[in-house]
Design a protein around this motif. Structure first.
Motif, short mmCIF file in Angstrom:
data_model
loop_
_atom_site.label_atom_id
_atom_site.label_comp_id
_atom_site.label_asym_id
_atom_site.label_seq_id
_atom_site.Cartn_x
_atom_site.Cartn_y
_atom_site.Cartn_z
N VAL A 1 33.99 39.49 43.79
CA VAL A 1 32.71 40.15 43.49
C VAL A 1 32.87 41.66 43.63
CG1 VAL A 1 30.29 40.36 44.15
CG2 VAL A 1 31.42 38.13 44.26
N ALA A 2 33.63 42.09 44.63
CA ALA A 2 33.91 43.52 44.80
C ALA A 2 35.16 43.95 44.03
CB ALA A 2 34.09 43.83 46.29
N SER A 3 36.21 43.16 44.11
CA SER A 3 37.49 43.56 43.52
C SER A 3 37.49 43.48 42.00
CB SER A 3 38.62 42.67 44.07
OG SER A 3 38.71 42.78 45.47
N GLY A 4 36.69 42.57 41.42
CA GLY A 4 36.65 42.46 39.97
C GLY A 4 36.20 43.75 39.31
N TYR A 5 35.23 44.41 39.92
CA TYR A 5 34.74 45.69 39.40
C TYR A 5 35.83 46.75 39.46
CZ TYR A 5 31.70 49.83 39.07
OH TYR A 5 31.13 51.02 38.71
N ILE A 6 36.52 46.83 40.60
CA ILE A 6 37.59 47.82 40.77
C ILE A 6 38.74 47.54 39.80
CG2 ILE A 6 39.29 48.72 42.39
CD1 ILE A 6 37.32 48.15 44.64
N LEU A 7 39.01 46.26 39.55
CA LEU A 7 40.12 45.88 38.68
C LEU A 7 39.94 46.44 37.27
CD1 LEU A 7 42.68 44.15 38.11
CD2 LEU A 7 41.14 42.27 37.56
N THR A 8 38.81 46.14 36.64
CA THR A 8 38.62 46.60 35.26
C THR A 8 38.26 48.08 35.20
OG1 THR A 8 36.37 45.69 35.43
CG2 THR A 8 38.02 44.37 34.28
N TYR A 9 37.60 48.59 36.21
CA TYR A 9 37.29 50.02 36.27
C TYR A 9 38.60 50.82 36.27
CZ TYR A 9 34.78 54.26 37.85
OH TYR A 9 34.24 55.51 37.97
N GLY A 10 39.50 50.50 37.19
CA GLY A 10 40.77 51.21 37.25
C GLY A 10 41.67 50.90 36.07
N GLY A 11 41.62 49.67 35.56
CA GLY A 11 42.52 49.27 34.49
C GLY A 11 42.21 49.91 33.15
N PHE A 12 40.94 50.19 32.87
CA PHE A 12 40.56 50.69 31.55
C PHE A 12 40.24 52.19 31.55
CE2 PHE A 12 39.87 46.16 30.91
CZ PHE A 12 40.30 45.97 29.60
N LEU A 13 40.41 52.88 32.67
CA LEU A 13 40.00 54.29 32.73
C LEU A 13 40.79 55.18 31.76
CD1 LEU A 13 39.23 54.99 36.48
CD2 LEU A 13 37.80 55.60 34.54
N GLY B 1 50.09 51.49 22.47
CA GLY B 1 49.96 52.21 23.73
C GLY B 1 48.75 51.75 24.53
N ALA B 2 47.63 51.48 23.83
CA ALA B 2 46.42 51.02 24.51
C ALA B 2 46.66 49.68 25.21
CB ALA B 2 45.28 50.90 23.51
N VAL B 3 47.33 48.76 24.52
CA VAL B 3 47.61 47.45 25.11
C VAL B 3 48.54 47.58 26.31
CG1 VAL B 3 48.73 45.22 24.72
CG2 VAL B 3 47.20 46.18 22.98
N LEU B 4 49.58 48.40 26.19
CA LEU B 4 50.57 48.53 27.27
C LEU B 4 49.98 49.19 28.50
CD1 LEU B 4 53.70 49.56 25.15
CD2 LEU B 4 53.37 47.41 26.38
N VAL B 5 49.28 50.31 28.32
CA VAL B 5 48.77 51.02 29.49
C VAL B 5 47.65 50.24 30.17
CG1 VAL B 5 46.99 52.43 28.34
CG2 VAL B 5 48.14 53.29 30.38
N THR B 6 46.79 49.59 29.37
CA THR B 6 45.71 48.79 29.98
C THR B 6 46.29 47.59 30.72
OG1 THR B 6 44.19 49.50 28.23
CG2 THR B 6 43.57 47.57 29.53
N GLY B 7 47.26 46.92 30.10
CA GLY B 7 47.90 45.79 30.78
C GLY B 7 48.62 46.23 32.04
N GLY B 8 49.32 47.35 31.97
CA GLY B 8 50.04 47.85 33.15
C GLY B 8 49.10 48.22 34.28
N MET B 9 48.00 48.91 33.95
CA MET B 9 47.04 49.31 34.98
C MET B 9 46.33 48.10 35.58
SD MET B 9 47.17 52.60 35.37
CE MET B 9 45.60 53.02 36.11
N LEU B 10 45.97 47.13 34.73
CA LEU B 10 45.33 45.92 35.25
C LEU B 10 46.26 45.16 36.20
CD1 LEU B 10 43.54 44.57 32.04
CD2 LEU B 10 42.43 45.41 34.12
N ALA B 11 47.53 45.04 35.81
CA ALA B 11 48.50 44.34 36.67
C ALA B 11 48.71 45.09 37.99
CB ALA B 11 49.84 44.19 35.94
N LEU B 12 48.75 46.42 37.92
CA LEU B 12 48.94 47.22 39.13
C LEU B 12 47.76 47.05 40.10
CD1 LEU B 12 50.40 49.39 40.80
CD2 LEU B 12 49.24 51.12 39.39
N VAL B 13 46.54 47.24 39.60
CA VAL B 13 45.36 47.12 40.46
C VAL B 13 45.23 45.68 40.98
CG1 VAL B 13 42.87 47.39 40.59
CG2 VAL B 13 44.22 49.02 39.27
#
Length: 563
Positions: A87-99, A241-253
């Protein structure tokens, strides 16, 4: 003499002609946006700043507001303990992943357009979250909420940096933005407690839709419509580039968020973090080869930008440790109610407000580097003081002094970092710079929680093995995490030595009435001509010169009416 705005509201702006005689240019409507720069002393400038800071407040507060409501949510929707964190981490995950993607889209498709799109996504997903009748739907809505925030935040920050005049006006605006970021993090805990104990946890989400509607209406009224980047080259979208950076950021967070719960050595954590490294390396390779990269790597050569973003990342890891573990200490050890624990952070919001006001005045005098360095050290002292609170501590004696010291130091840091990270960035890449800065904030929060959880858990397990009572062991674990957090905040001061010592200043300029002409200043009568500089990141096309009014005297500045 007023630059960029008329004295009588008619739209006619007096300017100096080639021989000094007065001529009239037609000013743009009082709307902030592309080709328009605002002054904070004007009504439209203040309204625009309030609007953009409201977006940042909404984004940050929603990351913290659910924390104190989690027990109520768990009971109402029958969440398992393992899934509750999403509930808390899901928001941080996509927020950080798509910034990063959100920041670049705001440059390519238009800042106001992306701001409105983000507000729509955020408001609708908030309504769905409030109406959710099951755990899965609530988590899904939080994931979509984070996506909306990732579109809103960089669009709002880049709109701010391009809307206000360079110099004191922009420095003050960035100072308010930075102060709001810290205030929102503390206010979110308080508001969550008020709503959870009052009308119920669902109102944690129901408050968002009417706010997003109001902000969207204000954005349409105040912000000029942005156009997509000119030229077919800029319109070509780097989808790989959009797919790679978004996937990388999502995996990292994701890896950082899950590590405290499942362990750093678990296969899931290792796979997520290793996958993020691979995807981000492929992203860098793609950007080097792409003719229209999503992230032009030359932006990383802007002096001090990388150091500023890394300093923000480390400093936010230390700051977040105080909010998280001090809340656990107050609720689990001192047995504060959610409302009382939230109210304990109200003085922190006042501290951030004071720090923001003072820092925005200091930046033009001494620059950002000494403020960030000193602020990190002061904040570290405040967090260390909180880490020394005893088992049955007192709020006024053991917590409040440390809270206030931390707020003054961290407030100065976040205000100055925002200015330093945006200095020297071309306006056409302001959204990307904003995405980088906001990404460092979200990754810092996730990294801080992951690392400090290890310290807290290790200390608690050590004492439990020695048959120490649970409450004593938990208290010791919380304080160990706070101690490490103070060390992390102090370490940020070392990185701060590498940031650019920004003292933004520039002559007052007129704004060309032609929206296609851009904003091109000419030197005032009191200042020598400036030499043309080549943009190190992107070539800027020829822009029609604009007329410049003579720099007003101090008497003129103090006696003229507001626009």
């Amino acid at each position: 003499m007023v630059a960029a705005e008329s004295l009588d509201g008619s739209g006619a702006v007096p300017a100096a002609g080639p021989a000094g005689e007065a001529k009239v240019e037609q000013a743009e409507p009082l709307v902030g946006g592309a080709g328009r720069q605002l002054a904070l002393r004007s009504r439209i400038g203040v309204m625009t700043l309030v609007l953009l800071c409201a977006v940042q407040f909404l984004d940050i507060v929603d990351a913290a507001i659910v924390n104190v409501a989690l027990p109520s949510i768990q009971r109402s929707l029958n969440f398992s303990q393992q899934n509750l964190q999403w509930v808390a981490s899901g928001y941080i995950l996509t927020y950080g992943g798509f910034l990063l993607l959100g920041g670049r889209l705001s440059d390519l498709l238009g800042r106001r357009r992306m701001l409105l799109a983000g507000l729509a996504v955020f408001g609708i997903s908030s309504l769905v979250a409030g109406l959710a009748d099951g755990a899965g739907l609530l988590v899904a809505a939080r994931l979509v909420q984070g996506l909306g925030a990732a579109l809103m935040a960089p669009a709002a920050l880049s709109q701010l940096t391009t809307s206000f005049r360079e110099g004191r006006e922009r420095t003050t605006a960035l100072g308010v933005w930075g102060a709001v970021s810290g205030m929102a993090a503390a206010a979110g805990v308080f508001l969550g407690g008020v709503l959870a104990q009052g009308p119920g946890w669902r109102w944690v989400f129901f408050v968002n839709p009417p706010i997003t509607v109001a902000v969207a209406i204000a954005a349409i009224a105040l912000l000029a419509a942005d156009h997509a980047s000119q030229g077919t080259g800029d319109r070509a979208f780097d989808s790989a580039g959009a797919v790679l950076v978004t996937g990388g950021m999502l995996a990292l967070v994701y890896g950082l968020v899950r590590a405290p719960a499942i362990g750093w050595g678990s296969g899931q954590t290792i796979l997520a973090l290793a996958g993020s490294v691979v995807l981000l390396l492929l992203f860098v390779r793609n950007e080097r080869r792409s003719s229209n990269p999503l992230l032009p790597l030359a932006i990383l050569r802007v002096k001090g930008l990388v150091a500023a973003d890394l300093t923000q990342l480390i400093a936010f890891a230390g700051f977040f440790s105080l909010l998280f573990y001090a809340t656990l200490y107050m609720q689990e050890v001192l047995h504060y109610s959610p409302l009382k624990a939230g109210a304990a952070y109200l003085p922190i919001t006042a501290g951030f407000a004071v720090a923001g006001a003072v820092t925005s005045q200091l930046i033009p005098r001494i620059g950002t580097r000494p403020i960030v360095t000193g602020g990190c050290l002061v904040a570290a002292v405040g967090i260390f003081a909180v880490s020394r609170a005893p088992l049955h501590g007192s709020y006024l004696v053991d917590l409040l002094p440390g809270f206030m010291v931390m707020a003054l130091g961290a407030g100065a840091v976040f205000v100055s970092i925002t200015a330093a990270a945006n200095a020297g960035v071309p306006s056409q890449q302001a959204g990307l710079a904003a995405g980088l800065l906001n990404s460092s904030q979200q990754i810092g929060s996730a990294l801080g929680l992951a690392v400090l959880s290890v310290a807290a858990t290790a200390r608690t397990d050590q004492l439990l093995a020695a048959h120490v009572p649970q409450i004593v062991a938990s208290d010791a674990g919380y304080h160990r995490a706070l101690l490490v957090g103070s060390i992390v905040m102090a370490a940020a001061a070392l990185l701060a030595l590498r940031i650019k010592n920004t003292r933004q200043s520039a002559p007052v300029v007129m704004v060309n009435a032609d929206p296609k002409a851009g904003l091109t200043p000419r030197p005032s009568a009191q200042q020598p001509p400036r030499t043309n500089r080549v943009d190190p990141i992107a070539k800027v096309g020829h822009r029609t010169p604009t007329s410049v009014a003579p720099t007003p005297s101090p008497q003129d500045r103090t006696s003229r009416p507001d626009a």
